[in-house]
Design an enzyme around this catalytic site. Structure first.
Site, mmCIF file in Angstrom:
data_model
loop_
_atom_site.group_PDB
_atom_site.id
_atom_site.type_symbol
_atom_site.label_atom_id
_atom_site.label_comp_id
_atom_site.label_asym_id
_atom_site.label_seq_id
_atom_site.Cartn_x
_atom_site.Cartn_y
_atom_site.Cartn_z
ATOM 1 N N HIS A 60 -38.138 37.899 17.832
ATOM 2 C CA HIS A 60 -37.661 38.102 16.457
ATOM 3 C C HIS A 60 -37.182 36.787 15.864
ATOM 4 O O HIS A 60 -37.060 35.785 16.574
ATOM 5 C CB HIS A 60 -36.583 39.191 16.390
ATOM 6 C CG HIS A 60 -35.306 38.891 17.120
ATOM 7 N ND1 HIS A 60 -35.226 38.723 18.489
ATOM 8 C CD2 HIS A 60 -34.025 38.727 16.666
ATOM 9 C CE1 HIS A 60 -33.982 38.495 18.842
ATOM 10 N NE2 HIS A 60 -33.226 38.469 17.743
ATOM 11 N N HIS A 68 -34.365 35.510 14.702
ATOM 12 C CA HIS A 68 -33.054 34.866 14.899
ATOM 13 C C HIS A 68 -33.227 33.525 15.614
ATOM 14 O O HIS A 68 -34.014 33.399 16.563
ATOM 15 C CB HIS A 68 -32.105 35.784 15.686
ATOM 16 C CG HIS A 68 -31.557 36.903 14.856
ATOM 17 N ND1 HIS A 68 -30.984 38.023 15.395
ATOM 18 C CD2 HIS A 68 -31.500 37.062 13.501
ATOM 19 C CE1 HIS A 68 -30.589 38.838 14.418
ATOM 20 N NE2 HIS A 68 -30.906 38.271 13.263
ATOM 21 N N ASP A 122 -31.579 31.790 17.740
ATOM 22 C CA ASP A 122 -31.422 31.625 19.199
ATOM 23 C C ASP A 122 -32.632 32.162 19.976
ATOM 24 O O ASP A 122 -32.689 32.031 21.200
ATOM 25 C CB ASP A 122 -30.108 32.265 19.694
ATOM 26 C CG ASP A 122 -30.001 33.743 19.375
ATOM 27 O OD1 ASP A 122 -30.445 34.178 18.294
ATOM 28 O OD2 ASP A 122 -29.465 34.490 20.218
ATOM 29 N N HIS A 123 -33.594 32.729 19.280
ATOM 30 C CA HIS A 123 -34.843 33.175 19.912
ATOM 31 C C HIS A 123 -36.048 32.362 19.430
ATOM 32 O O HIS A 123 -36.924 32.030 20.218
ATOM 33 C CB HIS A 123 -35.068 34.677 19.659
ATOM 34 C CG HIS A 123 -33.995 35.508 20.288
ATOM 35 N ND1 HIS A 123 -34.147 36.129 21.509
ATOM 36 C CD2 HIS A 123 -32.732 35.762 19.876
ATOM 37 C CE1 HIS A 123 -33.013 36.737 21.828
ATOM 38 N NE2 HIS A 123 -32.143 36.531 20.846
ATOM 39 N N HIS A 137 -32.511 45.763 14.849
ATOM 40 C CA HIS A 137 -31.719 44.526 15.008
ATOM 41 C C HIS A 137 -32.201 43.508 13.956
ATOM 42 O O HIS A 137 -31.413 42.946 13.220
ATOM 43 C CB HIS A 137 -31.908 43.997 16.426
ATOM 44 C CG HIS A 137 -31.233 42.699 16.687
ATOM 45 N ND1 HIS A 137 -29.881 42.594 16.873
ATOM 46 C CD2 HIS A 137 -31.724 41.434 16.783
ATOM 47 C CE1 HIS A 137 -29.569 41.320 17.080
ATOM 48 N NE2 HIS A 137 -30.666 40.591 17.023
ATOM 49 N N ASP A 167 -33.649 41.350 21.514
ATOM 50 C CA ASP A 167 -32.319 41.881 21.201
ATOM 51 C C ASP A 167 -32.383 43.346 20.773
ATOM 52 O O ASP A 167 -31.526 43.833 20.037
ATOM 53 C CB ASP A 167 -31.651 41.059 20.086
ATOM 54 C CG ASP A 167 -31.208 39.688 20.578
ATOM 55 O OD1 ASP A 167 -31.378 39.398 21.770
ATOM 56 O OD2 ASP A 167 -30.689 38.913 19.744
ATOM 57 N N HIS A 203 -30.562 38.557 26.318
ATOM 58 C CA HIS A 203 -29.235 37.979 26.593
ATOM 59 C C HIS A 203 -28.655 38.560 27.873
ATOM 60 O O HIS A 203 -28.930 39.715 28.222
ATOM 61 C CB HIS A 203 -28.237 38.319 25.470
ATOM 62 C CG HIS A 203 -28.479 37.614 24.180
ATOM 63 N ND1 HIS A 203 -27.898 36.408 23.867
ATOM 64 C CD2 HIS A 203 -29.249 37.958 23.108
ATOM 65 C CE1 HIS A 203 -28.290 36.028 22.649
ATOM 66 N NE2 HIS A 203 -29.113 36.956 22.164
#
Ligand SMILES: [Zn+2]
Length: 275
Positions: free
Chosen positions: A57, A59, A61-62, A115, A138, A176
């Site tokens: 996705h 975001h 951090d991905h 999410h 996530d 995570h």
């Protein structure tokens, strides 16, 4: 097929998905491309064997390593569910198959909006051994689920239903390492006498697998030790009523309501078992 988790950032997991046929590999959410590349080198995967990238996705951090990936591995495809994903070359949708990327590995895209709306889980099957895994980003965590940043409880319920319908022995590779916090919540919701939740608590206390919880639990395990996968279960409904979460009426009418209340309680951070 081999799946190697690579811890990146504070608590994210990137992955290297490798073919057993020719040793070629795909990176999944490689936020830190240097770290994932050097993990690949240590595994004996040379640079020319890296054939693409799967993004769960948008975001940061991905997907934050996607630009660096396309500089390091020019011309290699970058998969994902929307144009919000940096360096995207292959937009995928629910039910798409990616079968020509990695020899001997069938990759199926499962859209799980909630999410984020562009969230894709990737179900991977080794075509010779039948071994299976799912990269859940996530959407699904071990004993938990992602926050509903762009979606509704109805959508997360559908996502959990979709992942529940995967073969029972599919291993879960999440985005995570949130398991400690998730289990503190789950152990306060699920009856402590149930073997799956007590086993998970014990695994954490024993630091089984060095405290790395990704890639060792299956979809079948999640259906037992993850309350977000048990929204239709009377035990969970009764617990919400007992905790007073159901409001003045004292009733929980639907599985969507269970999902909404579970997420609200988890976000509130007050319902926790001492584990
Ligand atoms: Zn996210």
């Amino acid at each position: 097929m081999k799946i190697h988790p690579v811890p990146v950032r504070d608590d994210n997991y990137a992955y290297i998905l490798q073919s057993s046929v020719d040793g070629s590999a795909v990176f999944v959410d490689p936020y830190d491309v240097d770290a994932v590349s050097s993990a690949a080198t240590k595994l004996g995967i040379s640079k020319d064997k890296v054939v693409g990238l799967l993004t769960t996705h948008h975001h940061h951090d991905h997907s934050g390593g996607n630009d660096a990936f396309s500089k390091s591995f020019p011309g290699k495809p970058v998969f994902g569910g929307s144009d919000q994903i940096p360096a995207l070359t292959e937009k995928v949708a629910d039910g798409d198959s990616v079968n020509n990327l990695l020899q001997g590995v069938d990759i199926k895209c499962l859209s799980t909006p909630c999410h984020t709306q562009d969230h894709i889980c990737y179900h991977v099957v080794d075509s010779s051994t039948g071994k299976q895994g799912v990269f859940t980003g996530d959407t699904l965590f071990i004993s938990g689920c992602g926050r509903f940043f762009e979606g509704t409880p109805t959508e997360m319920l559908s996502a959990m239903d979709k992942l529940s319908s995967l073969p029972a022995d599919t291993l879960v590779y999440c985005g995570h390492e949130y398991t400690q916090s998730n289990v503190a919540f789950s152990a306060a919701i699920l009856p402590p006498s149930e073997p799956a939740i007590s086993q998970l608590v014990k695994d954490l206390q024993d630091k089984k697998n060095g405290g790395v919880t990704t890639g060792i639990y299956t979809i079948e395990d999640e259906k037992k030790h993850n309350p977000f996968m048990r929204c239709r279960d009377q035990v969970v409904k009764d617990k919400l009523v007992e905790l007073g979460a159901a409001g003045a009426g004292g009733k929980v009418e639907s599985e969507v309501e269970v999902m909404r209340l579970l997420r609200e309680l988890k976000n509130g951070g007050q319902v926790k078992a001492n584990i």
